[in-house]
Scaffold this active site. Structure first.
Site, PDB file in Angstrom:
ATOM      1  N   ARG A  60       6.248  11.228  13.699  1.00 45.86           N
ATOM      2  CA  ARG A  60       6.904  10.295  13.408  1.00 45.86           C
ATOM      3  C   ARG A  60       6.414   9.102  13.545  1.00 45.86           C
ATOM      4  O   ARG A  60       6.755   7.516  12.936  1.00 45.86           O
ATOM      5  CB  ARG A  60       8.248  10.252  14.090  1.00 45.86           C
ATOM      6  N   TYR A 109      14.823  -6.352  -9.229  1.00 45.74           N
ATOM      7  CA  TYR A 109      14.942  -4.750  -9.792  1.00 45.74           C
ATOM      8  C   TYR A 109      17.055  -4.627  -8.277  1.00 45.74           C
ATOM      9  O   TYR A 109      16.333  -4.984  -7.524  1.00 45.74           O
ATOM     10  CB  TYR A 109      14.052  -4.264  -8.127  1.00 45.74           C
ATOM     11  N   ASP A 172       7.607  -9.143  -3.699  1.00 43.34           N
ATOM     12  CA  ASP A 172       7.401  -7.754  -4.674  1.00 43.34           C
ATOM     13  C   ASP A 172       6.961  -7.884  -5.640  1.00 43.34           C
ATOM     14  O   ASP A 172       6.930  -7.899  -6.708  1.00 43.34           O
ATOM     15  CB  ASP A 172       9.108  -7.443  -5.297  1.00 43.34           C
ATOM     16  N   LYS A 197       5.143   3.675  -7.750  1.00 41.63           N
ATOM     17  CA  LYS A 197       4.787   2.939  -8.991  1.00 41.63           C
ATOM     18  C   LYS A 197       3.728   3.124  -9.184  1.00 41.63           C
ATOM     19  O   LYS A 197       2.897   3.824  -9.097  1.00 41.63           O
ATOM     20  CB  LYS A 197       5.704   1.642  -9.501  1.00 41.63           C
TER      21      LYS A 197
HETATM   22  C1  LIG Z   1      11.128   1.070  -7.752  1.00 48.85           C
HETATM   23  C2  LIG Z   1      11.289  -0.682  -7.315  1.00 48.85           C
HETATM   24  C3  LIG Z   1      11.578  -1.252  -5.957  1.00 48.85           C
HETATM   25  C4  LIG Z   1      12.282   0.347  -5.217  1.00 48.85           C
HETATM   26  O1  LIG Z   1      11.269   1.457  -4.903  1.00 48.85           O
HETATM   27  P1  LIG Z   1      12.094   2.395  -4.240  1.00 48.85           P
HETATM   28  O2  LIG Z   1      10.466   3.392  -4.524  1.00 48.85           O
HETATM   29  O3  LIG Z   1      12.298   3.028  -5.773  1.00 48.85           O
HETATM   30  O4  LIG Z   1      12.824   2.959  -3.583  1.00 48.85           O
HETATM   31  C5  LIG Z   1      11.852  -1.951  -6.144  1.00 48.85           C
HETATM   32  N1  LIG Z   1      11.153  -3.233  -6.468  1.00 48.85           N
HETATM   33  C6  LIG Z   1      10.610  -3.067  -8.188  1.00 48.85           C
HETATM   34  C7  LIG Z   1       9.760  -4.189  -8.448  1.00 48.85           C
HETATM   35  C8  LIG Z   1      10.552  -1.718  -8.390  1.00 48.85           C
HETATM   36  O5  LIG Z   1      10.218  -1.561  -9.694  1.00 48.85           O
END
Ligand SMILES: *Cc1c(COP(=O)(O)O)cnc(C)c1O
Length: 392
Positions: A60, A109, A172, A197
Site C-alpha cells: 500500500r 467528464y 485533465d 485511457k
Molecule cells: C475516464 C476519464 C476520467 C475518469 O477516469 P477513470 O479512470 O475512469 O476513473 C476522467 N477524465 C476523463 C477526461 C476521462 O475520460
C-alpha cells in the site's frame, strides 16, 4: 526535470537505474507481493541480497513496479508522478490535497463532476464557472481536450488567470497525453490523466495519475495515498509500466489517423451528394480540435499533434443509433484509448448529450480500413432509414 533524451528513449530507459536496484531482468518482473522482508539489523546481513536493494515494506506504501512506472511517467511529463487506482480516485486525492472551498469547472467528464458533487458529503465545495473571478485557494479544473468533442480550452489563459489569483490549475490531459501536449509548460500546476485511457492504451487496466512539479509535493501525495488506500493494483501497475513503453508510437499514430479521418469525414458534412463513398445527407457536423476555430494558437498548445477523440453528429437520432452498431472496426463500447477504435452513441451514457452525437476514439487500425468502415456503416444506415420511411 531536465529532459536530456528524447521522449521515445525516455519511455524505454528512464526507470533503468531504479530497475538495476531491483532485478537483473530486462523486462520488469510482475511483483504481486504485498509484503517485503525488513532489512537486517546492524552487523547482520542477508547472504543472498544486494545491500543497495530498494527498500519496500508493504505494497500500500510502495512496491517495485509502482516506483518504476512513476519515475517513467514523471520523466515523460516533466514532473513527478503519483499513481492511483483510477482516474476518479486521483480526482478525490487532489481534493483532499488542496481542500478547496470552490472549484472552477465547466465542461468535463461527468464522473469528475460527480466526484466534485460527492465531496459535499465531507465539506461544502462550491462550483463556479471557469470564466468567473478566481480567488486564492480556488481549484481550477480544465479538461483539454474536452470529453466528448475533442475540442480544446486555452490552457495558457487559465494558467495565467489562476496564478494571478493564487488559485491552482489542474489540467485533465487524458485525451492528449504527452508528447501531444505538455500542460505544465503552459503554466498548469498539476497534470491529471485517467491512465485507463491512452497511457494504459489496451483497454485492460484502471488507473489514474497526478503529475506535480516537485518531489516534495509528490511525497505528500504518496503519504496521503498510503492512508487513503487508493493505490493502483499490482497487476494494473505492471500492465501500465509495460504500456507506457509504446506510448509515443501509439499516440502519434492515433493522433495522425484521427486527424486524417476527421478531414475526410468533414468532406461529407451537409453534402447533398455522395462524396468518396460517404452517402448524401448523412453527416450534420464534426467536432474536433482540427476543425475548431480558436482565438489562440492551437498548434502551439498541442505541438505533438491533436488528440485521437472526435465527435460526429449525424442527421438523425436513428442514424446515430444504427451507425454505432454497424461500424465494425469501431467497437460500440464506452471508454476509449485502446488499440481498437471505439465508438459510443453518447446518449447511452450521458442523457444530456445531443441524441445525434457519436464519440469516436481512433485506435491503431489502418486509415483506409477505417474510412471503408464509415462508408459501409453510413450507407447501410441511410438505406435502412429510407426503407423505414417507406413502410411508415
Ligand atoms: C475516464 C476519464 C476520467 C475518469 O477516469 P477513470 O479512470 O475512469 O476513473 C476522467 N477524465 C476523463 C477526461 C476521462 O475520460
Amino acid at each position: 526535470m531536465v529532459m536530456e533524451q528524447a521522449f521515445a528513449t525516455l519511455a524505454i530507459h528512464a526507470d533503468e537505474a531504479q530497475a538495476r536496484l531491483q532485478t537483473k531482468d530486462v523486462a520488469a518482473p510482475l511483483s504481486v507481493s504485498t509484503i517485503f522482508r525488513y532489512p537486517p539489523p546492524p552487523g547482520e546481513s542477508y547472504d543472498d541480497t544486494p545491500e543497495n536493494l530498494a527498500p519496500n515494506v508493504y505494497s500500500r506504501e510502495s512496491q517495485p513496479n509502482r516506483d518504476r512506472v512513476e519515475t517513467l511517467i514523471g520523466n515523460l511529463e516533466g514532473g513527478h508522478a503519483v499513481t492511483y487506482s483510477s482516474g476518479l480516485a486521483a480526482v478525490h486525492a487532489a481534493l483532499v490535497h488542496f481542500r478547496p472551498e470552490r472549484v472552477a469547472v465547466r465542461q468535463c467528464y461527468f464522473g469528475t463532476q460527480a466526484n466534485f458533487t460527492l465531496f459535499n458529503k465531507i465539506r461544502v465545495l462550491e462550483k463556479i464557472d471557469v470564466d468567473d473571478e478566481f480567488k486564492k485557494g480556488d481549484l481550477v479544473w480544465i479538461e483539454s481536450p474536452i470529453n466528448p468533442t475533442g475540442e480544446i480550452h486555452d490552457i495558457s489563459h487559465y494558467a495565467q488567470k489562476a496564478r494571478k489569483a493564487g488559485a491552482v490549475l489542474i489540467v485533465d490531459g487524458t485525451f492528449a497525453p504527452p508528447p501531444l501536449q505538455y500542460p505544465m509548460r503552459l503554466g498548469a500546476h498539476i497534470v491529471f490523466h485517467s491512465a485507463t485511457k491512452y497511457l494504459g492504451g489496451h483497454s485492460d487496466l484502471l488507473g489514474g495519475v497526478l503529475i506535480v512539479p516537485t518531489e516534495s509535493e509528490a511525497t505528500e501525495l504518496r503519504e496521503d495515498r498510503s492512508v487513503l488506500g487508493n493505490t493502483m493494483g499490482s497487476m494494473e501497475t505492471w500492465l501500465l509500466l509495460r504500456s507506457v513503453r509504446t506510448l509515443e508510437i501509439r499516440i502519434n499514430r492515433q493522433s495522425q489517423t484521427a486527424t486524417a479521418l476527421v478531414a475526410w469525414l468533414n468532406r461529407g458534412v451537409k453534402s447533398s451528394v455522395p462524396v468518396d463513398g460517404i452517402p448524401a445527407n448523412a453527416i450534420h457536423s464534426l467536432r474536433h480540435v482540427s476543425v475548431q476555430k480558436t482565438s489562440f494558437d492551437k498548434v502551439a498548445q498541442m505541438p505533438g499533434g491533436f488528440g485521437p477523440v472526435f465527435a460526429i453528429l449525424l442527421t438523425s437520432r436513428r442514424a446515430a443509433e444504427l451507425v454505432a452498431h454497424r461500424l465494425k472496426c469501431f467497437v460500440h463500447a464506452t471508454s476509449l484509448g485502446g488499440v481498437e477504435s471505439t465508438i459510443e452513441w453518447r446518449l447511452l451514457s450521458d442523457p444530456d448529450t445531443d441524441e445525434r452525437l457519436l464519440r469516436a476514439s481512433v485506435g491503431l487500425e489502418d486509415l483506409e480500413d477505417l474510412k471503408q468502415d464509415w462508408r459501409q456503416a453510413l450507407c447501410s444506415a441511410m438505406e435502412t432509414i429510407e426503407k423505414e420511411k417507406g413502410t411508415n
